[in-house]
Design a protein around this motif. Sequence first.
Motif, PDB file in Angstrom:
ATOM      1  N   ALA A   9      -2.228  -0.802  -3.019  1.00 30.54           N
ATOM      2  CA  ALA A   9      -1.666  -1.918  -2.516  1.00 30.54           C
ATOM      3  C   ALA A   9      -2.746  -3.036  -2.264  1.00 30.54           C
ATOM      4  O   ALA A   9      -2.209  -4.061  -1.896  1.00 30.54           O
ATOM      5  N   VAL A  10      -3.940  -2.896  -2.649  1.00 32.45           N
ATOM      6  CA  VAL A  10      -4.798  -3.835  -2.441  1.00 32.45           C
ATOM      7  C   VAL A  10      -5.325  -4.620  -3.747  1.00 32.45           C
ATOM      8  O   VAL A  10      -5.502  -4.053  -4.828  1.00 32.45           O
ATOM      9  N   PRO A  11      -5.510  -5.953  -3.734  1.00 32.97           N
ATOM     10  CA  PRO A  11      -5.720  -6.539  -4.959  1.00 32.97           C
ATOM     11  C   PRO A  11      -7.039  -6.015  -5.437  1.00 32.97           C
ATOM     12  O   PRO A  11      -8.018  -5.704  -4.794  1.00 32.97           O
ATOM     13  N   LYS A  12      -7.209  -5.703  -6.752  1.00 36.05           N
ATOM     14  CA  LYS A  12      -8.519  -5.313  -7.325  1.00 36.05           C
ATOM     15  C   LYS A  12      -9.391  -6.491  -7.617  1.00 36.05           C
ATOM     16  O   LYS A  12      -8.947  -7.606  -8.040  1.00 36.05           O
ATOM     17  N   LEU A  13     -10.631  -5.904  -7.578  1.00 41.04           N
ATOM     18  CA  LEU A  13     -11.908  -6.868  -7.740  1.00 41.04           C
ATOM     19  C   LEU A  13     -12.741  -6.080  -8.871  1.00 41.04           C
ATOM     20  O   LEU A  13     -12.963  -4.955  -8.479  1.00 41.04           O
ATOM     21  N   PRO A  14     -12.959  -6.885  -9.865  1.00 35.54           N
ATOM     22  CA  PRO A  14     -14.242  -6.179 -10.553  1.00 35.54           C
ATOM     23  C   PRO A  14     -15.592  -5.618  -9.870  1.00 35.54           C
ATOM     24  O   PRO A  14     -15.892  -6.258  -8.965  1.00 35.54           O
ATOM     25  N   PRO A  15     -16.044  -4.470 -10.353  1.00 36.28           N
ATOM     26  CA  PRO A  15     -17.398  -4.075  -9.823  1.00 36.28           C
ATOM     27  C   PRO A  15     -18.142  -5.051 -10.052  1.00 36.28           C
ATOM     28  O   PRO A  15     -18.025  -5.916 -10.887  1.00 36.28           O
ATOM     29  N   LYS A  16     -19.379  -5.101  -9.180  1.00 35.77           N
ATOM     30  CA  LYS A  16     -20.742  -6.061  -9.305  1.00 35.77           C
ATOM     31  C   LYS A  16     -20.119  -7.300  -8.957  1.00 35.77           C
ATOM     32  O   LYS A  16     -20.483  -8.378  -9.723  1.00 35.77           O
ATOM     33  N   THR A  17     -19.109  -7.534  -8.348  1.00 37.77           N
ATOM     34  CA  THR A  17     -18.656  -9.159  -7.890  1.00 37.77           C
ATOM     35  C   THR A  17     -19.088  -9.433  -6.354  1.00 37.77           C
ATOM     36  O   THR A  17     -18.979  -8.416  -5.442  1.00 37.77           O
ATOM     37  N   GLU A  18     -19.835 -10.277  -6.116  1.00 33.55           N
ATOM     38  CA  GLU A  18     -20.338 -10.895  -4.799  1.00 33.55           C
ATOM     39  C   GLU A  18     -19.415 -12.255  -4.544  1.00 33.55           C
ATOM     40  O   GLU A  18     -18.780 -12.774  -5.342  1.00 33.55           O
ATOM     41  N   VAL A  19     -19.335 -12.458  -2.946  1.00 33.88           N
ATOM     42  CA  VAL A  19     -18.500 -13.472  -2.663  1.00 33.88           C
ATOM     43  C   VAL A  19     -19.599 -14.707  -2.655  1.00 33.88           C
ATOM     44  O   VAL A  19     -20.387 -14.537  -2.041  1.00 33.88           O
TER      45      VAL A  19
END
Length: 768
Positions: free
Chosen positions: A62-72
């Motif tokens: 249910a959570v939006p996916k984020l690519p690994p090794k991604t920083e904000v």
Amino acid sequence: MCVPFDPLSEEKNVTSGTARRALAAAITTVLAATALAAAPGATAATGTAPAARAQAVTEAQAVPKLPPKTEVISAGPSGYLGSTEDYDSEGMYSYEYRWYRPDGTSTLLSKASSAGPALPNALVSDIAVTADTYDYRVIRLHDMSAPAGTAPVVIDLRTLGPTHTFVGAYGSTLLVTVGAPNGPRELHLVSKSGTKLSDVKVTGVPADTGRVIEAKGTPGTALVTHNPVGSAWNKTALVVIDLASGAVTRADAPLTGDQPVAASAERLVRWQGPDLVVTDRATGKDVTTSVGGHGGLLGLFGDWVAYGRATATGGGTAGDPLLPLTARSLADGRTVTLLDRASSVVNGPDGTLLVRGGTVGKGEGVYRIAPGPDGVPAAELVASTGESTALTLTGTSVGPVVDLDLMNNRARLSWQLSHDDFEYTVELIHQQSRQRYRYTFEDQSSSRFDFLWRGNFADGEGEPGRAAFNGDYTWELTAKPHNGIGPDLHATGDFKAVRTPKLHDFNDNGSPDLLFRDKSGSLRRVDTVYDAWKSKVVPPGDPEYVGEGWQGHRQIESVGDVAGTTAPDVVGVDASGVLWLHPGTGDERNPLGARVKVGGGWQVYDRLAGGSDLTGDGRADLVATDKAGDLYLYKGTGNTAAPFAPRKKIGFGWGIYNQLTAVGNIAGAAAGDLVARDKDGVLWLYLGKGDGTYAPRVKIGAGWNQYTHLVGIGDATMDGRADLYAFGPDNTSYVYAGTGGWKTPFQPRVPTDVLVTGTTGADVTHVS
């Protein structure tokens, strides 16, 4: 498009409605503990119950996916800006920059392989900033709240002067340094309205202002840390700028070391050594609190300050008090652990924080930090990378079959874990005997590890150990993360080790064995193993007892598999001339089964040599010379009751030889070969032609009469080529490694302790 600088408009953006509430919505999830679908047959136990793991999978979907090794990088009401590290096929890395929205969609803004990077916006703003090049002089402002396709505002700082360089963004206004790279610098505020650029020099900037380290801020205020020019170049100074007037309102004296800073409308917090210094912006009063070290992550939200040490997944040191992201109450000093680790912190909508980090329970992703209904802050996962913060197994190359023949009795085994930096132990356990190979490594710096198993039982690569049996194995992996986050990893799996049958392998472990009879008539087996570190063949242990009463055999010969099993067999001729077959079992403790009578009349032969396939049918054959010097071929049948076909004469004049040895294929052709020593000690090579006959002999060399026994031992050096073993009367023992060439079939001899330690030359009456 007109994007004028207006601090109040940025404040309005921060408090806008629907998009802000969507981003701030709490989405609780738990990541799956492992990705064992990538590791068939493997199981893992990390302290998480199966029901909890199943619940984790359901919630993660249910959570939006984020690519690994991604920083904000920064955030606004409609989403956040992220940078993703990416590697190409040649191992070169680049960065991709996207704007991520609460519904899981994203917009690509820049790829660092073809353009410059995305840059942080110091305010909570939907203005995403990118640079065309790495000199930060052509800046693009993307309004992510505008309709799709809206062109960015381009600010070309090159038109303002040769040294105008971007260092920060405050909504749609740029903070720019002006000055030589190694000299003092001015600070300017640059904005654009239509086609007109506004370039305002900030007043009150200290004369020694140097390289800008960090640009933070709150609506209407910029907080800039820099390295002063001159003697204080290695220190850090803070400058506070009122954005509306373009004037410095505070300039702190330089302090030693890095001074990360964070701010809210009410407070300013900065790191000084092991302390956090919190300043009330209304009164200027400082409150200092020791937190046990100097980190780098800071964030203010409400009456709380969040702090910690920036670490990658798997990074950090166990016991470090700054490894977890911690919130401290500025009202009463309470502390709350928010995340097990964090790598980046930015301000989010409604006075929240967005943090890239992870927890053992919920895994890696972007978390929203905000006070709960009881006023105590909590972390809620709003986007997941699908990675585990705890150390987990994600894949392995092991199984279901490990063919040790592919790399000459070696196999490269690998495992993939969820992150770097751990110590591990792998054990390969033979299920039947419970003997094992053990490999330990204490400083694994990458998530994938492998080692070269040399097909043995040993404690690591530095020991030759014993050759490992074929058959069913269990591998057991134990890994301990260096950062101490989560439980140790325990995982297991099964595989089968296989090799093709070997000429002298009586215990099914791939390494050649030698059989020898002592003067009491007992037959014993000695195993061998190739010690790659010493480059020699060694005995891994003492000889094993096979049986007694073998003094009744006038000839004993290891003949390979003639009985139709995969194990090598032994034939012996007794005093009355009866040939007996002793079928091999492959059992280490009982390598030979009950003998089977083959037939009588074998007293006519004075030499036997077996083990080579002369006829090309895949079965070992036997040759024998009679007292007249004639050579006969006994073709192997694979039938225990009648292991040999009727004899066939294939030569004459062989009475000149006092030693015949079947050596298998040593010359590179398909058929088995033979070496013969004449009475002058000259050794000759007979190449098998594959039709049951030999090519004309080739001289190998003289001096071979120093040995009492020559044995075609098979591949003792584990290089894929057959070798020759030689034993002398003075307790000397050598291995001649095969070359694969008929002109010079053997390399120079190498001494070995096989049949030397614990025996004497007089003790050994026969070797086969």
